[in-house]
Design an enzyme around this catalytic site. Structure first.
Site, short mmCIF file in Angstrom:
data_model
loop_
_atom_site.label_atom_id
_atom_site.label_comp_id
_atom_site.label_asym_id
_atom_site.label_seq_id
_atom_site.Cartn_x
_atom_site.Cartn_y
_atom_site.Cartn_z
N ASP A 97 -26.12 42.30 -88.82
CA ASP A 97 -25.98 43.68 -88.38
C ASP A 97 -25.88 44.67 -89.54
O ASP A 97 -25.75 44.28 -90.70
CB ASP A 97 -24.76 43.82 -87.45
CG ASP A 97 -23.53 43.10 -87.98
OD1 ASP A 97 -23.50 42.75 -89.18
OD2 ASP A 97 -22.59 42.88 -87.21
N ASP A 166 -12.07 42.31 -80.59
CA ASP A 166 -12.42 42.42 -79.17
C ASP A 166 -13.36 41.29 -78.73
O ASP A 166 -13.97 41.36 -77.67
CB ASP A 166 -13.03 43.80 -78.85
CG ASP A 166 -14.34 44.07 -79.63
OD1 ASP A 166 -14.79 43.16 -80.36
OD2 ASP A 166 -14.89 45.18 -79.50
N HIS A 168 -16.13 40.24 -80.21
CA HIS A 168 -17.58 40.41 -80.42
C HIS A 168 -18.12 39.50 -81.52
O HIS A 168 -17.40 39.08 -82.42
CB HIS A 168 -17.95 41.88 -80.69
CG HIS A 168 -17.53 42.43 -82.02
ND1 HIS A 168 -17.12 43.74 -82.17
CD2 HIS A 168 -17.48 41.89 -83.26
CE1 HIS A 168 -16.84 43.97 -83.45
NE2 HIS A 168 -17.05 42.86 -84.13
N GLU A 173 -20.63 44.32 -78.58
CA GLU A 173 -19.34 44.73 -78.03
C GLU A 173 -19.17 44.25 -76.57
O GLU A 173 -20.17 43.91 -75.92
CB GLU A 173 -19.23 46.26 -78.09
CG GLU A 173 -19.35 46.84 -79.50
CD GLU A 173 -18.12 46.59 -80.38
OE1 GLU A 173 -17.48 45.53 -80.25
OE2 GLU A 173 -17.81 47.45 -81.22
C1 GLP Z 1 -17.53 43.44 -87.96
C2 GLP Z 1 -18.82 42.63 -88.06
C3 GLP Z 1 -18.66 41.26 -87.44
C4 GLP Z 1 -17.41 40.60 -88.00
C5 GLP Z 1 -16.20 41.43 -87.66
C6 GLP Z 1 -14.88 40.82 -88.09
O1 GLP Z 1 -17.35 43.95 -86.70
N1 GLP Z 1 -19.90 43.28 -87.42
O2 GLP Z 1 -19.82 40.49 -87.70
O3 GLP Z 1 -17.29 39.32 -87.48
O4 GLP Z 1 -16.38 42.68 -88.31
O5 GLP Z 1 -14.52 41.25 -89.35
P1 GLP Z 1 -13.37 40.61 -90.22
O6 GLP Z 1 -13.88 39.30 -90.69
O7 GLP Z 1 -13.15 41.57 -91.35
O8 GLP Z 1 -12.19 40.47 -89.33
#
Ligand code: GLP
Length: 288
Positions: A97, A166, A168, A173
């Site tokens: 993404d 959440d 995802h 989402e």
């Molecule tokens: C963002 C990314 C996700 C990732 C998430 C969790 O939303 N788009 O791909 O898994 O963050 O991030 P973190 O690893 O910092 O908790």
């Protein structure tokens, strides 16, 4: 004669379908939940799986994720590469993404993040790197192009994933179709709140939109490898592993994946009900 031909044709199609299903089912097993003592151990285990995959297939098509969780895994990969134990020269990567509106050189773009945390430190060929663009002119067309590039590369062999608070995966989402493809999406307030720490705590600076591989796109990867650590991830992890399959927790789609591995630390595993079994199954995993 026509009737006989028709029956033969149908039998042929059915046999083919049966054969493909059998081939497909051969790899089907439980979602593998691996519980490690801490973040470092989680990262090492994830890196080892990626290393093994690259050793097995030097031109691996590797799906990558951003977020703080996989940073330790990427550090391990960098270390192995520097030690000469890992060669990225033929590896092809596709990131999940990107924020919409951030140019590549913006220090909070995922393009920047991936170069800073991984690509600049390994011998990857830049031409093999794909991070979705957040500044495409025509997003619908761009998303289709991204999907086509994945197809042209032969599909993703191994997709690294994190999980949002959440539930995802990517930026899919709650409420996103579990069959979704790469598309332009609106982030939830929870995600914006979670990610403002990267934008000097300024919520207004966090982009409202992102481009993300869809759940359906992710599900087509031959293997999915999700990493999660800390207590903050205990709820989404329990929903992902033991909750119902629902578009409200897009990561739960992985329960339908024939080859999904979830590596968590003890804190992220703290709300799982069947911890003992996951540990037992891991210790007694078949070696044949
Ligand atoms: C963002 C990314 C996700 C990732 C998430 C969790 O939303 N788009 O791909 O898994 O963050 O991030 P973190 O690893 O910092 O908790």
């Amino acid at each position: 004669v026509l009737k006989t031909l028709k029956i033969e044709f149908v039998t042929l199609i059915m046999n083919h379908a049966l054969h493909s299903t059998k081939k497909y089912l051969k790899g089907v097993r439980l979602m593998q939940v691996i519980i490690k003592e801490n973040y470092d151990e989680m990262s090492k285990e994830a890196a080892q799986i990626i290393k093994d995959a690259i050793h097995l297939k030097p031109n691996l098509v590797l799906g990558l994720a951003t977020g703080s969780t996989p940073i330790g895994t990427y550090k391990e990969l960098i270390r192995s590469c520097k030690e000469g134990d890992l060669d990225f020269s033929k590896v092809v990567t596709f990131n999940l993404d990107e924020y919409v509106g951030l140019p590549q050189k913006h220090d909070q773009s995922y393009h920047y993040f991936m170069h800073d945390k991984l690509f600049n430190h390994i011998n990857i060929n830049e031409a093999n790197v794909h991070v979705p663009s957040g500044i495409a002119k025509d997003f619908a067309q761009y998303c289709q192009w991204y999907e086509d590039e994945i197809d042209k590369a032969g599909g993703i062999d191994l997709q690294v994933l994190g999980i949002g608070s959440d539930g995802h995966i990517g930026f899919n989402e709650p409420g996103t179709s579990l069959a979704s493809r790469t598309s332009l999406v609106t982030l939830t307030e929870e995600t914006i709140e979670d990610n403002k720490r990267f934008f000097a705590g300024d919520e207004a600076a966090v982009p409202r939109f992102a481009i993300t591989m869809g759940v359906g796109t992710i599900m087509e990867a031959k293997c999915c490898l999700l990493v999660a650590n800390s207590e903050k991830k205990a709820d989404p992890v329990s929903m992902l592993v033991e909750g119902p399959i629902t578009s409200q927790i897009t990561a739960s789609a992985l329960q339908m994946h024939p080859n999904a591995i979830v590596i968590v630390d003890e804190s992220a595993a703290s709300k799982l009900k069947r911890v003992d079994y996951y540990k037992w199954a891991y210790e007694n995993r078949p070696t044949f």
